[in-house]
Motif scaffolding. Structure first.
Motif, PDB file in Angstrom:
ATOM      1  N   THR A 110      36.563 -19.392 -27.804  1.00  0.00           N
ATOM      2  CA  THR A 110      37.342 -20.389 -27.541  1.00  0.00           C
ATOM      3  C   THR A 110      36.954 -21.095 -26.590  1.00  0.00           C
ATOM      4  O   THR A 110      37.981 -21.984 -26.729  1.00  0.00           O
ATOM      5  CB  THR A 110      37.927 -18.958 -26.334  1.00  0.00           C
ATOM      6  N   ILE A 111      35.906 -21.183 -26.078  1.00  0.00           N
ATOM      7  CA  ILE A 111      35.730 -22.506 -25.018  1.00  0.00           C
ATOM      8  C   ILE A 111      35.214 -23.129 -26.490  1.00  0.00           C
ATOM      9  O   ILE A 111      35.929 -24.865 -26.192  1.00  0.00           O
ATOM     10  CB  ILE A 111      33.944 -22.244 -24.474  1.00  0.00           C
ATOM     11  N   GLY A 112      34.343 -23.220 -27.802  1.00  0.00           N
ATOM     12  CA  GLY A 112      34.331 -24.057 -29.335  1.00  0.00           C
ATOM     13  C   GLY A 112      36.808 -24.788 -29.543  1.00  0.00           C
ATOM     14  O   GLY A 112      36.026 -26.254 -29.336  1.00  0.00           O
ATOM     15  N   GLY A 113      37.067 -23.266 -29.459  1.00  0.00           N
ATOM     16  CA  GLY A 113      37.825 -24.393 -29.383  1.00  0.00           C
ATOM     17  C   GLY A 113      38.920 -25.035 -29.204  1.00  0.00           C
ATOM     18  O   GLY A 113      39.702 -25.962 -29.081  1.00  0.00           O
ATOM     19  N   GLU A 114      39.173 -24.944 -27.099  1.00  0.00           N
ATOM     20  CA  GLU A 114      39.870 -25.811 -26.306  1.00  0.00           C
ATOM     21  C   GLU A 114      38.678 -26.915 -26.143  1.00  0.00           C
ATOM     22  O   GLU A 114      39.150 -28.520 -26.306  1.00  0.00           O
ATOM     23  CB  GLU A 114      38.853 -25.192 -24.811  1.00  0.00           C
ATOM     24  N   LEU A 115      37.556 -27.049 -26.569  1.00  0.00           N
ATOM     25  CA  LEU A 115      36.501 -28.744 -26.262  1.00  0.00           C
ATOM     26  C   LEU A 115      37.093 -29.023 -27.997  1.00  0.00           C
ATOM     27  O   LEU A 115      36.253 -30.647 -27.765  1.00  0.00           O
ATOM     28  CB  LEU A 115      35.396 -28.278 -25.908  1.00  0.00           C
ATOM     29  N   GLU A 171      30.589 -13.561 -28.998  1.00  0.00           N
ATOM     30  CA  GLU A 171      31.020 -14.497 -29.309  1.00  0.00           C
ATOM     31  C   GLU A 171      32.517 -14.737 -29.390  1.00  0.00           C
ATOM     32  O   GLU A 171      32.671 -16.338 -29.707  1.00  0.00           O
ATOM     33  CB  GLU A 171      30.615 -14.118 -30.709  1.00  0.00           C
ATOM     34  N   ALA A 172      33.100 -13.700 -28.746  1.00  0.00           N
ATOM     35  CA  ALA A 172      34.785 -14.705 -28.621  1.00  0.00           C
ATOM     36  C   ALA A 172      34.502 -15.379 -27.545  1.00  0.00           C
ATOM     37  O   ALA A 172      35.698 -16.733 -28.122  1.00  0.00           O
ATOM     38  CB  ALA A 172      35.917 -13.183 -28.640  1.00  0.00           C
ATOM     39  N   ALA A 173      34.318 -15.566 -26.717  1.00  0.00           N
ATOM     40  CA  ALA A 173      34.112 -16.662 -25.021  1.00  0.00           C
ATOM     41  C   ALA A 173      33.220 -17.556 -26.016  1.00  0.00           C
ATOM     42  O   ALA A 173      34.585 -18.661 -25.803  1.00  0.00           O
ATOM     43  CB  ALA A 173      33.293 -15.999 -24.717  1.00  0.00           C
ATOM     44  N   MET A 210      31.375 -18.592 -17.052  1.00  0.00           N
ATOM     45  CA  MET A 210      31.130 -17.086 -17.352  1.00  0.00           C
ATOM     46  C   MET A 210      32.102 -17.005 -16.643  1.00  0.00           C
ATOM     47  O   MET A 210      32.840 -15.350 -17.130  1.00  0.00           O
ATOM     48  CB  MET A 210      29.957 -17.206 -15.619  1.00  0.00           C
ATOM     49  N   GLN A 211      33.295 -17.619 -15.926  1.00  0.00           N
ATOM     50  CA  GLN A 211      34.918 -16.776 -16.110  1.00  0.00           C
ATOM     51  C   GLN A 211      34.996 -16.323 -17.739  1.00  0.00           C
ATOM     52  O   GLN A 211      36.052 -15.332 -17.287  1.00  0.00           O
ATOM     53  CB  GLN A 211      35.756 -17.814 -15.793  1.00  0.00           C
ATOM     54  N   ARG A 212      34.348 -16.426 -18.663  1.00  0.00           N
ATOM     55  CA  ARG A 212      35.147 -16.481 -19.625  1.00  0.00           C
ATOM     56  C   ARG A 212      34.117 -15.149 -20.214  1.00  0.00           C
ATOM     57  O   ARG A 212      34.723 -14.232 -21.131  1.00  0.00           O
ATOM     58  CB  ARG A 212      35.560 -17.026 -20.977  1.00  0.00           C
TER      59      ARG A 212
END
Length: 158
Positions: free
Chosen positions: A131-136, A126-128, A36-38
């Motif tokens: 970002t999460i998908g890019g990190e994981l 969608e940007a969040a 949720m911070q994202r």
């Protein structure tokens, strides 16, 4: 053993639990907060809370829902819904009407203003996700969804 643990009396029948940092409910809550911070900066910028966004998001997808269905889908208690829905209504983001077949049941739907707000926030959401998908990594994110679905499906009926 920690100092606090050493000071606590141990009863013979006291079960031993895993360390608090490995408590699954706590880890899930911490994971939710990390995710949720994202999302919160864009939600706050658009003047909506986490719960209000869940309602808007659910109604955008379902078109309209009875209050009980909405609460279940959004995991929001009826008492909380009774406080949130009037605020969304006052902002002109939702409408509420009685079900024609049963006047006690209320149906909630998004207004054009609610759909406009959804359209404004969606790109940030969608940007969040990106970002999460890019990190994981995409494979790990899909595995996370699979594991969460399995956990939910396995415990929801119990």
């Amino acid at each position: 053993m920690t100092k606090a643990a050493a000071r606590r009396p141990q009863l013979a029948d006291t079960p031993v639990l895993r360390p608090f940092r490995r408590s699954l409910p706590m880890r899930l809550m911490q994971a939710r907060e990390a995710v949720m911070q994202r999302f919160r900066p864009s939600l706050r910028a658009h003047g909506v809370t986490d719960q209000q966004w869940r309602i808007i998001r659910a109604l955008e997808e379902a078109d309209e829902l009875e209050i009980s269905q909405l609460g279940e889908r959004c995991v929001i208690a009826p008492a909380s819904l009774s406080r949130i829905l009037p605020k969304l209504d006052a902002r002109g983001l939702i409408t509420r009407r009685a079900n024609a077949a049963d006047q006690r049941r209320i149906i909630v739907s998004l207004t054009p203003a609610g759909r406009k707000l959804f359209a404004a926030v969606a790109p940030f959401a969608e940007a969040a996700y990106a970002t999460i998908g890019g990190e994981l990594g995409d494979a790990a994110l899909q595995e996370l969804y699979r594991l969460l679905d399995r956990l939910i499906d396995g415990t929801a009926a119990k």
